[in-house]
Scaffold this active site. Structure first.
Site, PDB file in Angstrom:
ATOM      1  N   CYS A 216    -108.033  50.816  27.908  1.00  0.00           N
ATOM      2  CA  CYS A 216    -108.308  51.559  26.512  1.00  0.00           C
ATOM      3  C   CYS A 216    -109.807  51.870  26.144  1.00  0.00           C
ATOM      4  O   CYS A 216    -110.101  52.872  25.469  1.00  0.00           O
ATOM      5  CB  CYS A 216    -107.750  50.593  25.567  1.00  0.00           C
ATOM      6  SG  CYS A 216    -108.616  48.787  25.415  1.00  0.00           S
ATOM      7  N   THR A 217    -110.688  51.143  26.640  1.00  0.00           N
ATOM      8  CA  THR A 217    -112.118  51.285  26.468  1.00  0.00           C
ATOM      9  C   THR A 217    -112.472  52.837  27.208  1.00  0.00           C
ATOM     10  O   THR A 217    -113.362  53.576  26.717  1.00  0.00           O
ATOM     11  CB  THR A 217    -113.063  50.205  26.945  1.00  0.00           C
ATOM     12  OG1 THR A 217    -112.895  49.160  26.266  1.00  0.00           O
ATOM     13  CG2 THR A 217    -114.500  50.784  26.516  1.00  0.00           C
TER      14      THR A 217
END
Length: 447
Positions: A216-217
């Site tokens: 997600c980062t």
């Protein structure tokens, strides 16, 4: 004869000029308290080491530069060095055999010329290629191999190659392997006698696993240059497939990743993405410290000198692994790393593996890549017959239908399989499959 010289207005007698090898010969020619039983402290024995003892150095980077210099100054005169990389500006702070004018040139070739020029009588033959490009005959010519590598994958390849060279009927086929490695202020030296002592594959758990970054980062809000590089490596590559398969050692592939990562970094106003950092992240290279390289290289070359001259006991087979930690003062520890009976390279036993017989072969292959002891990328699997082969394309197409079949349809409970990967040379992982559930042959049913 000594000559008088003037020192501060007084007459003094200068010391006779000593030969470069005077102090080295004090060790090579005189029997000490720790010499081996077959030690020969003669001029003939020294000449034999200098003229006929051939050493291969793998890697001409931070460790390799130090190793080449140390070996040349330790009396070794027949040296080969192999490295596929070219010199980058970022190398100049610690790889002291290179200068700014050498940027873009072959590391192996420049390093060889530099040491030959400074240490007369030493012959260093460079090889600007991958270690995988050389055949068994090439490695058979050496008495000793010293590694200064930054890649676990390359270590595993040379390890398996040297193990497979061993012929019980030919004592000269056993090539000792000295491996050095550094990570910040820490490092190690290990001596491996193929088939006799613990090998690199036995010791694979000594390498720390790569630190994961949440997807997600990477996909939404990267915060560091490394996040941009991982995004290019994991996400952009899979989306665009610019080449059939990623080769971490191919400059063209790394350049593609670098440009993608740089564009993403500019989008999020992140600085620090460079070609060398991209290469380091993709290959999981730990930044090196010059002093640590010097210490570990000295240790590796001490082991090489002891093996060649029998002047002192070397690491192994009793104590075969030396750890160094310079974070808080200086600390070293030498230990025994035991040989594993189920090692896929030097062992004789298959590893037990619990598996759900109802998963598909494709899912099983994916699970193998996640196992710490294998670290496979493109595995092929054999049982009594070939279950799936990644290459050549004709065989991959022929075995592709097996990917959707359940494991229980292809092998039986307690059967052994062999798993290979092209990036790891001749490593053959042997697993004995133990079914963790009852096999359901009918599609759609659950155990």
């Amino acid at each position: 004869m000594s000559q008088p010289v003037m020192i501060s207005g007084t007459m003094a007698i200068s010391e006779p000029k000593k030969d470069r090898w005077t102090y080295l010969n004090n060790v090579r020619l005189h029997k000490g308290p720790f010499v081996a039983e077959d030690f020969e402290g003669t001029e003939e024995a020294v000449q034999q080491v200098e003229s006929a003892f051939k050493v291969l150095v793998i890697g001409a980077g931070g460790l390799g530069c130090e190793i080449l210099k140390n070996l040349a100054l330790s009396g070794f005169k027949c040296i080969d060095v192999i490295d596929m990389d070219t010199i980058d500006v970022s190398n100049l702070n610690r790889q002291f055999l290179f200068r700014a004018s050498d940027v873009g040139s072959s590391k192996a070739e420049v390093a060889a010329k530099f040491v030959e020029k400074r240490v007369k009588g030493v012959t260093i033959t460079p090889h600007n290629c991958k270690i995988q490009d050389k055949d068994d005959d090439f490695y058979m010519q050496f008495n000793l191999v010293v590694c200064g590598l930054d890649s676990v994958e390359a270590r595993r390849w040379i390890n398996s190659t040297l193990v497979n060279l061993v012929d019980d009927n030919n004592p000269d086929s056993l090539k000792p392997l000295i491996d050095g490695g550094t990570e910040g202020f820490s490092g190690h030296t290990r001596t491996i006698l193929p088939t006799l002592t613990s090998c690199i594959e036995c010791q694979l758990d000594m390498h720390a696993p790569r630190q994961a970054v949440p997807l997600c980062t990477l996909a939404t809000i990267p915060r560091q240059p490394e996040h941009c590089i991982e995004w290019a490596h994991i996400i952009a590559w899979e989306q665009e497939h610019p080449f059939p398969a990623l080769d971490n050692d191919d400059p063209e592939h790394i350049t593609w990743l670098y440009k993608k990562a740089l564009a993403r970094a500019e989008e999020f106003k992140i600085t620090g993405v460079t070609y060398s950092l991209t290469q380091g992240v993709v290959k999981n290279i730990i930044p090196a410290i010059a002093s640590t390289n010097a210490i570990i290289a000295a240790s590796c070359c001490n082991e090489a000198f002891k093996i060649a001259t029998n002047t002192n006991p070397y690491l192994g087979p009793e104590d075969n692994y030396m750890m160094y930690n310079g974070t808080a003062s200086i600390y070293t520890h030498t230990m025994v790393h035991d040989k594993k009976d189920d090692c896929p390279v030097c062992g004789n036993l298959a590893m037990d593996l619990s598996v759900d017989p109802n998963i598909t072969l494709e899912d099983f292959i994916a699970s193998l890549a996640e196992r710490a002891e294998s670290q496979l990328k493109k595995p092929s699997i054999r049982a009594d017959t070939t279950l799936y082969m990644q290459s050549p394309p004709s065989l991959e197409e022929q075995t592709r239908p097996n990917l959707i079949k359940k494991i229980g349809e292809l092998v039986g409970n307690g059967d052994e399989i062999g798993v290979t990967d092209p990036s790891l040379g001749t490593v053959n992982f042997k697993y004995r499959l133990n079914f963790s559930k009852e096999f359901k042959a009918v599609e759609g049913t659950e155990s």
